[in-house]
Structures are given as structure tokens and as C-alpha cells.
Design a protein around this motif. Sequence first.
Motif, PDB file in Angstrom:
ATOM      1  N   ARG A  74      54.316  44.859  41.945  1.00  0.00           N
ATOM      2  CA  ARG A  74      53.700  44.004  40.924  1.00  0.00           C
ATOM      3  C   ARG A  74      54.312  44.248  39.548  1.00  0.00           C
ATOM      4  O   ARG A  74      54.471  43.319  38.748  1.00  0.00           O
ATOM      5  CB  ARG A  74      52.193  44.268  40.874  1.00  0.00           C
ATOM      6  CG  ARG A  74      51.478  43.978  42.177  1.00  0.00           C
ATOM      7  CD  ARG A  74      51.251  42.502  42.415  1.00  0.00           C
ATOM      8  NE  ARG A  74      50.731  42.245  43.750  1.00  0.00           N
ATOM      9  CZ  ARG A  74      49.451  42.363  44.082  1.00  0.00           C
ATOM     10  NH1 ARG A  74      48.572  42.744  43.172  1.00  0.00           N
ATOM     11  NH2 ARG A  74      49.056  42.099  45.314  1.00  0.00           N
ATOM     12  N   LYS A 110      48.683  48.591  32.653  1.00  0.00           N
ATOM     13  CA  LYS A 110      48.754  47.438  33.544  1.00  0.00           C
ATOM     14  C   LYS A 110      47.545  47.478  34.482  1.00  0.00           C
ATOM     15  O   LYS A 110      47.173  48.540  34.972  1.00  0.00           O
ATOM     16  CB  LYS A 110      50.034  47.463  34.384  1.00  0.00           C
ATOM     17  CG  LYS A 110      51.321  47.654  33.586  1.00  0.00           C
ATOM     18  CD  LYS A 110      51.731  46.397  32.871  1.00  0.00           C
ATOM     19  CE  LYS A 110      53.102  46.574  32.217  1.00  0.00           C
ATOM     20  NZ  LYS A 110      53.539  45.354  31.502  1.00  0.00           N
ATOM     21  N   VAL A 149      46.255  46.249  38.076  1.00  0.00           N
ATOM     22  CA  VAL A 149      46.788  45.748  39.346  1.00  0.00           C
ATOM     23  C   VAL A 149      45.659  45.698  40.373  1.00  0.00           C
ATOM     24  O   VAL A 149      44.876  46.640  40.491  1.00  0.00           O
ATOM     25  CB  VAL A 149      47.920  46.660  39.870  1.00  0.00           C
ATOM     26  CG1 VAL A 149      48.499  46.112  41.165  1.00  0.00           C
ATOM     27  CG2 VAL A 149      49.015  46.819  38.822  1.00  0.00           C
ATOM     28  N   THR A 201      52.463  48.464  46.428  1.00  0.00           N
ATOM     29  CA  THR A 201      51.844  47.323  45.746  1.00  0.00           C
ATOM     30  C   THR A 201      52.027  47.407  44.238  1.00  0.00           C
ATOM     31  O   THR A 201      52.430  46.433  43.590  1.00  0.00           O
ATOM     32  CB  THR A 201      50.337  47.268  46.069  1.00  0.00           C
ATOM     33  OG1 THR A 201      50.156  47.151  47.483  1.00  0.00           O
ATOM     34  CG2 THR A 201      49.675  46.092  45.371  1.00  0.00           C
ATOM     35  N   ILE A 202      51.741  48.584  43.667  1.00  0.00           N
ATOM     36  CA  ILE A 202      51.812  48.763  42.215  1.00  0.00           C
ATOM     37  C   ILE A 202      53.224  48.524  41.701  1.00  0.00           C
ATOM     38  O   ILE A 202      53.442  47.770  40.747  1.00  0.00           O
ATOM     39  CB  ILE A 202      51.332  50.176  41.830  1.00  0.00           C
ATOM     40  CG1 ILE A 202      49.838  50.329  42.136  1.00  0.00           C
ATOM     41  CG2 ILE A 202      51.597  50.456  40.351  1.00  0.00           C
ATOM     42  CD1 ILE A 202      49.337  51.755  42.039  1.00  0.00           C
TER      43      ILE A 202
END
Length: 242
Positions: free
Chosen positions: A120, A100, A102, A116-117
Motif C-alpha cells: 500500500r 500512514k 492502512v 499489505t503495508i
Amino acid sequence: MASLSLKISVKHANVVKTMQFEPSTIVYDACRMIRERIPEAQMGNATEFGMFLADEDPKKGVWLEAGRTLDYYLLRSGDLLEYKKKHRPLKVRMLDGTVKTVMVDDSHTVAQLLVTICTRIGITNHDEYSLVREGEKIREAAEPPTPVKKDRTLMRDEKKMEALKKKLHTDDELNWLDHGRTLREQGIDDTETLLLRRKFFYSDQNVDSRDPVQLNLLYVQQGVAAAVLNTAARCHCCSVNC
């Protein structure tokens, strides 16, 4: 106290201007002054930009914290500071092999980045997860094991266990990132891919049974761990019976 004469490089516009600052100026205010006095710095959202003290080694630069004063960083007249975007893409590999990408704030600590990671990706219990550098080698034992006579079955099982251990690693063998430091402070550049793993198991109640992302990560991580334990048990039984 004498003022600081600093060179300000606006990275996205390839412009360098010299500005005067009081050493006691807060970094947040210095950023505001840069946007007011340098037209090329007025692009984009101000919250996405920051001041960066570069180093000859690109992995060792430092983001100036918004609440600190300039003199905290022992700056001298003539020093060069970069005014640039703090956000950059970070590649995160899941245990099932998918990657992924990000967008993260490069000035944030790992603890802040995990919020945040995980948000998301769709993971709610971010405080149980951490990041690991890929390609870390398993540390060798301090003393070699005592040689024993092994049959082919035992040797085959041990090879299988070693292969699984290389895939899994144990908590002691993994190079977990420091949650209190930024990626750059830990020598991680923009090209590196990090592995997302669950590090702390506070409670299975924190795993949302309706969350396919969490369930898949947990299934893969625990599945490999179980395979290692089962193979280790077989090796132990074979060695006892020899």
C-alpha cells in the motif's frame, strides 16, 4: 461425539443466536453456516468476516483460523463466538514522522501484514522491513560506566549522542514485533501506532533508485545512524585526549 451449542454474536447487527455445530466442523464451514442461517450475518463480502473468540482482556482475543476445526480451540457448549469483520485500520509511522493509515486483516500474522503495508505504501522489498512498537525505552546498561573527568566539549557531544540514540535506537534496543504472531497476540490494540523500519539489509540492489518512498526511508534511517557514529567517534577522541 456430542454437538456444540455455541452462541454466535453478529457484531455489526448486535444480534446473538444459538447454533449447533459438530466439534469436527472446519471454521470456514462454520462461517458459511452462520451466513446461511442468520440473515443479519449476510451483509458484506464473506471473505472479510471471521469468527473471533473474545477474552475479558480485549488484547487477548483469538481469531479462529479458517482451516482449523472448532474442537481445536477447546470450545464448550455455551461459549460465545463473535462473527465480525477482520479488517481494521492500522496507523504506521514512517521514520520521517509521517503517519500512514492502512486497512489490514486483524487475523493475519505480522509477516502477512508487512506484505499489505509495504504494498500500500509502495515498498517492494517487504521482507527487509519490520514493525516496532513506539515509545519503547532504551534499556539501561547492566553496569554504570566508569566516571572520568570530562571537559565541556565531551559532555556536550555525549548529550548529543544520547539524544540521537533515543531517536534511532539500535537493533538490540528495539522491540521488534514477532513476524509469526498476530498484532492482537502481541497485545497491540486498535489505537496503537507502529513504526515501520528496515530491519534486514540483504542487498542494496533491492533498493529501487526510482522509488522515492524507499529512498526517503533509507536516507532518514541511515542519516541518523551516521550522526550517532560520528558523535560517538568524537566522544571517543575527546576521552582519549583527556
